[in-house]
Design a protein around this motif. Structure first.
Motif, PDB file in Angstrom:
ATOM      1  N   LEU A  66       0.839  -1.189   0.000  1.00  0.00           N
ATOM      2  CA  LEU A  66       0.000   0.000   0.000  1.00  0.00           C
ATOM      3  C   LEU A  66       0.876   1.242   0.000  1.00  0.00           C
ATOM      4  CD1 LEU A  66      -2.512  -1.084   2.798  1.00  0.00           C
ATOM      5  CD2 LEU A  66      -2.710  -1.467   0.340  1.00  0.00           C
ATOM      6  N   ARG A  67       0.410   2.294  -0.669  1.00  0.00           N
ATOM      7  CA  ARG A  67       1.160   3.549  -0.713  1.00  0.00           C
ATOM      8  C   ARG A  67       0.217   4.720  -0.528  1.00  0.00           C
ATOM      9  NH1 ARG A  67       2.066   8.140  -3.053  1.00  0.00           N
ATOM     10  NH2 ARG A  67       0.038   7.750  -4.033  1.00  0.00           N
ATOM     11  N   VAL A  68       0.620   5.680   0.296  1.00  0.00           N
ATOM     12  CA  VAL A  68      -0.134   6.918   0.470  1.00  0.00           C
ATOM     13  C   VAL A  68       0.837   8.090   0.425  1.00  0.00           C
ATOM     14  CG1 VAL A  68      -2.036   5.917   1.781  1.00  0.00           C
ATOM     15  CG2 VAL A  68      -0.010   6.691   2.981  1.00  0.00           C
ATOM     16  N   ASP A  69       0.326   9.253   0.059  1.00  0.00           N
ATOM     17  CA  ASP A  69       1.153  10.452   0.031  1.00  0.00           C
ATOM     18  C   ASP A  69       1.474  10.918   1.447  1.00  0.00           C
ATOM     19  OD1 ASP A  69       1.124  10.646  -2.764  1.00  0.00           O
ATOM     20  OD2 ASP A  69      -0.729  11.813  -2.762  1.00  0.00           O
ATOM     21  N   LEU A  70       2.694  11.428   1.635  1.00  0.00           N
ATOM     22  CA  LEU A  70       2.995  12.124   2.876  1.00  0.00           C
ATOM     23  C   LEU A  70       2.234  13.438   2.876  1.00  0.00           C
ATOM     24  CD1 LEU A  70       6.875  11.680   3.303  1.00  0.00           C
ATOM     25  CD2 LEU A  70       5.042  10.362   4.384  1.00  0.00           C
ATOM     26  N   SER A  71       1.581  13.732   3.967  1.00  0.00           N
ATOM     27  CA  SER A  71       0.825  14.977   4.063  1.00  0.00           C
ATOM     28  C   SER A  71       0.640  15.329   5.526  1.00  0.00           C
ATOM     29  CB  SER A  71      -0.540  14.838   3.384  1.00  0.00           C
ATOM     30  OG  SER A  71      -1.362  13.934   4.112  1.00  0.00           O
ATOM     31  N   GLU A  72       0.188  16.545   5.775  1.00  0.00           N
ATOM     32  CA  GLU A  72      -0.052  16.971   7.152  1.00  0.00           C
ATOM     33  C   GLU A  72      -1.192  16.183   7.787  1.00  0.00           C
ATOM     34  OE1 GLU A  72      -0.721  21.139   7.172  1.00  0.00           O
ATOM     35  OE2 GLU A  72       1.331  21.672   6.564  1.00  0.00           O
ATOM     36  N   GLU A  73      -2.092  15.651   6.965  1.00  0.00           N
ATOM     37  CA  GLU A  73      -3.244  14.923   7.483  1.00  0.00           C
ATOM     38  C   GLU A  73      -2.988  13.429   7.605  1.00  0.00           C
ATOM     39  OE1 GLU A  73      -3.404  16.753   4.596  1.00  0.00           O
ATOM     40  OE2 GLU A  73      -4.014  18.630   5.594  1.00  0.00           O
ATOM     41  N   LEU A  74      -1.798  12.973   7.215  1.00  0.00           N
ATOM     42  CA  LEU A  74      -1.562  11.539   7.150  1.00  0.00           C
ATOM     43  C   LEU A  74      -1.736  10.859   8.502  1.00  0.00           C
ATOM     44  CD1 LEU A  74      -0.753   8.972   5.723  1.00  0.00           C
ATOM     45  CD2 LEU A  74       1.648   9.659   5.921  1.00  0.00           C
ATOM     46  N   ALA A  75      -1.260  11.495   9.564  1.00  0.00           N
ATOM     47  CA  ALA A  75      -1.349  10.874  10.892  1.00  0.00           C
ATOM     48  C   ALA A  75      -2.784  10.517  11.249  1.00  0.00           C
ATOM     49  CB  ALA A  75      -0.751  11.799  11.947  1.00  0.00           C
ATOM     50  N   ASP A  76      -3.731  11.329  10.772  1.00  0.00           N
ATOM     51  CA  ASP A  76      -5.138  11.091  11.111  1.00  0.00           C
ATOM     52  C   ASP A  76      -5.750   9.946  10.314  1.00  0.00           C
ATOM     53  OD1 ASP A  76      -5.094  13.219  12.905  1.00  0.00           O
ATOM     54  OD2 ASP A  76      -5.637  14.671  11.350  1.00  0.00           O
ATOM     55  N   SER A  77      -5.084   9.541   9.215  1.00  0.00           N
ATOM     56  CA  SER A  77      -5.653   8.497   8.355  1.00  0.00           C
ATOM     57  C   SER A  77      -4.879   7.187   8.404  1.00  0.00           C
ATOM     58  CB  SER A  77      -5.719   8.999   6.906  1.00  0.00           C
ATOM     59  OG  SER A  77      -4.418   9.297   6.423  1.00  0.00           O
ATOM     60  N   ILE A  78      -3.861   7.115   9.266  1.00  0.00           N
ATOM     61  CA  ILE A  78      -3.070   5.891   9.332  1.00  0.00           C
ATOM     62  C   ILE A  78      -3.903   4.712   9.816  1.00  0.00           C
ATOM     63  CG2 ILE A  78      -1.207   4.787  10.659  1.00  0.00           C
ATOM     64  CD1 ILE A  78       0.488   7.195  10.190  1.00  0.00           C
ATOM     65  N   GLY A  79      -4.885   4.982  10.664  1.00  0.00           N
ATOM     66  CA  GLY A  79      -5.757   3.907  11.117  1.00  0.00           C
ATOM     67  C   GLY A  79      -6.459   3.231   9.956  1.00  0.00           C
ATOM     68  N   HIS A  80      -6.901   4.026   8.983  1.00  0.00           N
ATOM     69  CA  HIS A  80      -7.552   3.465   7.806  1.00  0.00           C
ATOM     70  C   HIS A  80      -6.559   2.646   6.988  1.00  0.00           C
ATOM     71  CE1 HIS A  80     -10.106   2.987   4.338  1.00  0.00           C
ATOM     72  NE2 HIS A  80      -9.253   3.647   3.575  1.00  0.00           N
ATOM     73  N   LEU A  81      -5.327   3.142   6.865  1.00  0.00           N
ATOM     74  CA  LEU A  81      -4.292   2.402   6.145  1.00  0.00           C
ATOM     75  C   LEU A  81      -4.073   1.033   6.784  1.00  0.00           C
ATOM     76  CD1 LEU A  81      -1.999   2.390   3.992  1.00  0.00           C
ATOM     77  CD2 LEU A  81      -0.514   3.366   5.746  1.00  0.00           C
ATOM     78  N   ALA A  82      -4.003   1.002   8.106  1.00  0.00           N
ATOM     79  CA  ALA A  82      -3.813  -0.266   8.814  1.00  0.00           C
ATOM     80  C   ALA A  82      -5.006  -1.194   8.610  1.00  0.00           C
ATOM     81  CB  ALA A  82      -3.586  -0.007  10.293  1.00  0.00           C
ATOM     82  N   ASP A  83      -6.212  -0.634   8.598  1.00  0.00           N
ATOM     83  CA  ASP A  83      -7.403  -1.453   8.385  1.00  0.00           C
ATOM     84  C   ASP A  83      -7.387  -2.072   6.986  1.00  0.00           C
ATOM     85  OD1 ASP A  83      -8.315  -0.818  10.908  1.00  0.00           O
ATOM     86  OD2 ASP A  83      -9.659   0.783  10.214  1.00  0.00           O
ATOM     87  N   VAL A  84      -6.960  -1.291   5.991  1.00  0.00           N
ATOM     88  CA  VAL A  84      -6.895  -1.814   4.625  1.00  0.00           C
ATOM     89  C   VAL A  84      -5.848  -2.927   4.547  1.00  0.00           C
ATOM     90  CG1 VAL A  84      -6.298  -1.266   2.236  1.00  0.00           C
ATOM     91  CG2 VAL A  84      -7.690   0.326   3.559  1.00  0.00           C
TER      92      VAL A  84
END
Length: 357
Positions: free
Chosen positions: A46-64
């Motif tokens: 899985l890959r996501v962009d580094l961004s200021e909001e990334l910390a808030d969406s890491i939970g979703h990344l882990a769920d995926v």
């Protein structure tokens, strides 16, 4: 998407990082990449962009990531400023701490986390937790996974934007002509469907096949024809029947037509063409193109059922051969409609993918 690993080891960070372009289909920049590991082998990536909001969406990344039920994972942060910026390093450690917590919530252990300045020969990597380990990145072009991708006929892109350009609107004049004609095409279909919906679906499939055969010999459809084809894809029976072409002898020309429609149709009409691009790419093992196409389709129509199902399958690491059953269903639907489709073509199992959360 899940990948196979010919003569590949996960124990060397420089080799793992060098393999990312072959897995993702492009060279990641300013990214957090999460590599799942199951039974000691490389799994979904899985890959996501580094961004200021990334910390808030890491939970979703882990769920995926958890959808593929891996045992472990490895994280790679790609940040051109990460190697020499103390503030950046602090931020990286914070992200990894959050990621480790969210992964553990899903019973996934974080094996290691690395920071690299660039995914290129000689790029510098170091461990994210400040352990002192570090080194250089191997040559991505020499990675065994890159060699496998070339043998499988997959194209590798320099940047993700180059991959996105495959489906991005590119010809303003053609797009304007299609936009001007598609409402009339849709109205004509609606009137015809009131009389004989199945007969109309049969005609639409036959016209799409004719356009694909013509493209195979170099004849491109005009704006009016693209509008008519695009309007027909709103019929689920037509779209699902045309999925069969992903495993046909004209699969390449079919994907070219779907890509042309995706670049030419206005919103929200292009969502159906994007789904066909995604299905065709997924079926032949091109996870990166499938991923960007599904992302665009879901931005256009957020609750698109087929796009959502394919996106879930892709991000959970479901292999291409498992989703080709829909193409077989397309052949069955064609028989029911009385349409003869191009002959089936056997597809080898191919690997690779970018699943963006």
């Amino acid at each position: 998407m899940t990948t196979k690993q010919p003569e590949f080891t996960l124990s060397r960070p420089g080799a793992l990082i060098a393999a990312l372009p072959a897995i993702l289909g492009f060279v990641p920049e300013s990214s957090l990449v999460l590599v799942s590991v199951d039974g000691g082998e490389l799994g979904s990536v899985l890959r996501v962009d580094l961004s200021e909001e990334l910390a808030d969406s890491i939970g979703h990344l882990a769920d995926v990531a958890a959808a593929a039920t891996p045992e472990k994972a490895i994280a790679v942060i790609v940040d051109a400023h990460g190697a020499c910026c103390p503030v950046c390093n602090d931020e990286h450690r914070r992200l990894i701490a959050i990621l480790e917590h969210e992964l553990s919530r899903n019973d996934i252990g974080l094996l290691s986390a690395h920071v690299v300045d660039e995914v290129a020969p000689g790029g510098r990597w170091h461990c994210a937790d400040g352990c002192g380990a570090g080194g250089t990145v191997d040559d991505p072009a020499a990675s065994p996974l890159a060699a496998a991708a070339v043998l499988e006929g997959r194209q590798l892109y320099r940047r993700r934007s180059d991959l996105q350009a495959v489906i991005a609107p590119d010809d303003a004049a053609r797009s304007a002509a299609v936009a001007a004609a598609i409402d009339d095409a849709a109205a004509d279909r609606a009137a015809a469907a009131a009389g004989d919906a199945r007969g109309l679906a049969r005609r639409d499939v036959e016209q799409a096949v004719a356009a694909i055969v013509a493209m195979a010999v170099g004849r491109m459809p005009g704006g009016t024809e693209l509008a008519r084809l695009g309007a027909s894809l709103s019929d689920v029976l037509v779209r699902d029947t045309l999925c069969a072409l992903a495993i046909s002898e004209h699969s390449g020309a079919a994907e070219m037509l779907w890509s042309t429609l995706a670049r030419s149709l206005p919103e929200p009409w292009r969502a159906e063409a994007l789904v066909l691009v995604a299905f065709s790419a997924y079926a032949r093992g091109d996870g990166p193109l499938a991923g960007v196409s599904l992302d665009a389709a879901l931005r256009s129509v957020p609750r698109h059922r087929m796009a959502g199902l394919l996106d879930t399958a892709l991000q959970s690491g479901l292999r291409p051969d498992r989703i080709r059953g829909l193409a077989d269903t397309g052949y069955r639907l064609a028989r029911q409609l009385g349409v003869r489709l191009p002959q089936r073509q056997e597809l080898g199992r191919r690997a690779g993918g970018d699943s963006a959360a």
